[in-house]
Structure formats: C-alpha cells, structure tokens
Design a protein around this motif. Structure first.
Motif, PDB file in Angstrom:
ATOM      1  N   ARG A   1       9.135  -3.386   3.865  1.00 49.85           N
ATOM      2  CA  ARG A   1       9.533  -3.758   2.508  1.00 49.85           C
ATOM      3  C   ARG A   1       8.650  -3.059   1.474  1.00 49.85           C
ATOM      4  N   LEU A   2       7.365  -2.910   1.787  1.00 52.17           N
ATOM      5  CA  LEU A   2       6.454  -2.219   0.883  1.00 52.17           C
ATOM      6  C   LEU A   2       6.778  -0.726   0.783  1.00 52.17           C
ATOM      7  N   GLU A   3       7.367  -0.157   1.847  1.00 50.69           N
ATOM      8  CA  GLU A   3       7.800   1.247   1.769  1.00 50.69           C
ATOM      9  C   GLU A   3       8.759   1.429   0.602  1.00 50.69           C
TER      10      GLU A   3
ATOM     11  N   ASP B   1      -4.172 -11.248   0.853  1.00 53.04           N
ATOM     12  CA  ASP B   1      -3.575  -9.910   0.906  1.00 53.04           C
ATOM     13  C   ASP B   1      -3.558  -9.229  -0.467  1.00 53.04           C
ATOM     14  N   GLU B   2      -4.355  -9.743  -1.403  1.00 58.94           N
ATOM     15  CA  GLU B   2      -4.437  -9.157  -2.738  1.00 58.94           C
ATOM     16  C   GLU B   2      -5.867  -8.713  -3.034  1.00 58.94           C
TER      17      GLU B   2
ATOM     18  N   ILE C   1       0.480   0.301  -3.108  1.00 65.21           N
ATOM     19  CA  ILE C   1      -0.266   1.074  -2.109  1.00 65.21           C
ATOM     20  C   ILE C   1      -1.445   0.261  -1.586  1.00 65.21           C
ATOM     21  N   SER C   2      -2.127  -0.439  -2.481  1.00 67.45           N
ATOM     22  CA  SER C   2      -3.268  -1.258  -2.066  1.00 67.45           C
ATOM     23  C   SER C   2      -2.841  -2.353  -1.097  1.00 67.45           C
ATOM     24  N   ARG C   3      -1.756  -3.043  -1.404  1.00 67.88           N
ATOM     25  CA  ARG C   3      -1.285  -4.088  -0.502  1.00 67.88           C
ATOM     26  C   ARG C   3      -0.942  -3.514   0.866  1.00 67.88           C
ATOM     27  N   ARG C   4      -0.289  -2.357   0.859  1.00 68.05           N
ATOM     28  CA  ARG C   4       0.136  -1.739   2.112  1.00 68.05           C
ATOM     29  C   ARG C   4      -1.077  -1.362   2.967  1.00 68.05           C
TER      30      ARG C   4
END
Length: 287
Positions: free
Chosen positions: A19-21, A81-82, A162-165
């Motif tokens: 989903r982050l993609e 996750d942040e 990008i950071s989360r991924r």
C-alpha cells in the motif's frame, strides 16, 4: 501498521508495504509537477523571513517543524511506526492522553533507530533533482518556478511515506526473529551483519517488487487515458520518469531498509540475561 489479529504477521506487514508503494509513487508524481526549486533546501534560501527565534534551517526544515509540531500534539509520534524529521526534543508533548499501544517492537532496540537524516539527504540530493528534470528542462536555464508552498507540501508527503516504508523494516525484523530466534542469535552475538542481512533478504521478492513498481509507475505516470486513445503509453509523455521511481527503490529505499532491519537485529538482545540469550539460541526456541 495495518490492523488485524497479529500486526507482526509477515503477510500483514507486506500488505502495508504494498500500500505504501502506491502512496510513494503518487507522491513522487505530484512532486514531479513542480520545478526543482533548490532555494527550498538551502539554509540561506529564506533566511530573511525564517531565521528568527533561534531557527536556522531551510524552508523544508521549517515546513516540517511547523507540521510536526501540530502532529506531535495529537500524539502522532507516539505510534511505533511514525518517526518525525524534527528532533524529538524540539517537539511538544501530546495534549491528548497516551494510548496503550501493544508492545510490538523490542523496547531497548526500537527507540534509537531513526534514519530520517539519511532519507532527507538522498531525497534532496538525488530524488528531487531527477524527478523534476522534465519540468526544470522546460524552464530552460531556470530551475525555480516559485511554487514553494505546493512543492514543499509534496516534499513532506514523499518524505513521510518513504520514512514509514523504511522504518517498517523493524517490524519485518521482529517478525522474522520471533519465528526462528535461534537462526539469528549466533550472528547477533558475533555482530555478523552480512549473515543477518542474508537471513532477511529474499532476492526473488526484491526482483518481483521492482517489476511491480515499474508497472505501477508506468500506469500511474501516464494517468487515466480514454479507452479510445490509440496511443500506447510509451507514446504519451509520462508525469514521472518510470526508471527514476524504480531507481529510488533499488538504490535508496531497499538498501536503507536493510540497514534498519540489521541495526534492529543487532540490538535485539540488548538487556537480556545471558541465560535468556542461551535459551533463545537453542533450535526450536520461542520468545
């Protein structure tokens, strides 16, 4: 992370990463609609209006701090996750009471890991100049279109996604460690980073990811087209260079994610007794 019965289930984590993609690709496409605007990334670019009250950063630094100050107050960065780009000691405490997050990551090894400085570096110096090249070229010698607010907003969206991924790598490492701790313990004790990377790397999965990214970037980059349009996508100007999206993952996101995964594993035994470590080193052991 995506909700479910087990947030550390690898399938659950993979769904979040896929989903982050989409989020990252769309964010890069949006940023590519504006010029490079290098003034936004220089500490001197807006010194006349920003360098007050001890703040000496760039336009992007200022935007991030303003946004992350608000988000910190509503406890965004209490979530495991942040990770803010602004140092924690420069952000306010939440005004809401804390939430009781389940202990997903191993305590001593989770808090110190924040690779946002490295993300900011490759994003500003490598990603932005390349994805904005089409618009910048159209401006001739100029590489500044004056859209500092819009471009900065898109920058923040890209950076946060990008950071989360990349930091999701900690969840991947924890999941794999929990499934077979005895595979990891000897290499953690010997600080064998190459062996640890081998345990978490799946070349076939990485190859499939890059193929999937190329297809997504090609489709999203050309946007919605009328079904009667006879032109092939290759004949239509894309909103972003497909090869650049793939390169960002191949040369930056994937390697830095591996660094996060290995770094997390190297700290995974911190604070444990010798007896507990020895127990986990036995085949078939469970945490």
């Amino acid at each position: 992370m995506e909700g479910g019965t087990n947030p550390l289930d690898l399938d659950n984590i993979r769904r979040t990463l896929v989903r982050l993609e989409d989020t990252i690709i769309f964010s890069l496409i949006e940023r590519a609609q504006f010029a490079y605007n290098p003034r936004m990334y220089s500490k001197e670019g807006f010194a006349d209006v920003l360098h007050t009250n001890d703040f000496k950063g760039s336009w992007l630094d200022w935007l991030l701090k303003e946004l992350e100050t608000s988000h910190a107050k509503i406890r965004r960065y209490d979530s495991p996750d942040e990770h803010p780009f602004t140092p924690h000691n420069q952000l306010p405490a939440p005004i809401l009471p804390p939430l009781n997050y389940p202990p997903l990551l191993y305590g001593p090894s989770a808090d110190p890991i924040n690779v946002n400085p490295q993300i900011m570096d490759f994003y500003i110096n490598l990603v932005v100049p390349t994805i904005t090249k089409t618009v910048t070229d159209k401006l001739g010698k100029e590489n500044d279109d004056g859209n500092y607010g819009s471009a900065g907003t898109r920058d923040i969206e890209c950076l946060q996604a990008i950071s989360r991924r990349i930091h999701c790598g900690m969840f991947v490492s924890e999941s794999k460690f929990l499934s077979a701790p005895s595979d990891f313990v000897p290499h953690i004790l010997s600080r064998n980073t190459e062996a640890l990377e081998g345990l978490i790397t799946k070349p076939a999965v990485e190859a499939a990811l890059l193929v999937r990214l190329e297809k997504k970037a090609r489709w999203y980059g050309y946007g919605a087209r009328d079904e009667s349009d006879a032109k092939e996508p290759s004949e239509v100007e894309s909103k972003v260079r497909v090869e650049e999206v793939v390169r960002v993952y191949r040369e930056n996101i994937i390697p830095l994610t591996k660094d996060v995964e290995v770094d997390y594993l190297l700290r995974r035994l911190d604070g444990m007794s010798e007896a507990e470590v020895q127990r986990l080193a036995k085949p078939g052991s469970k945490v």
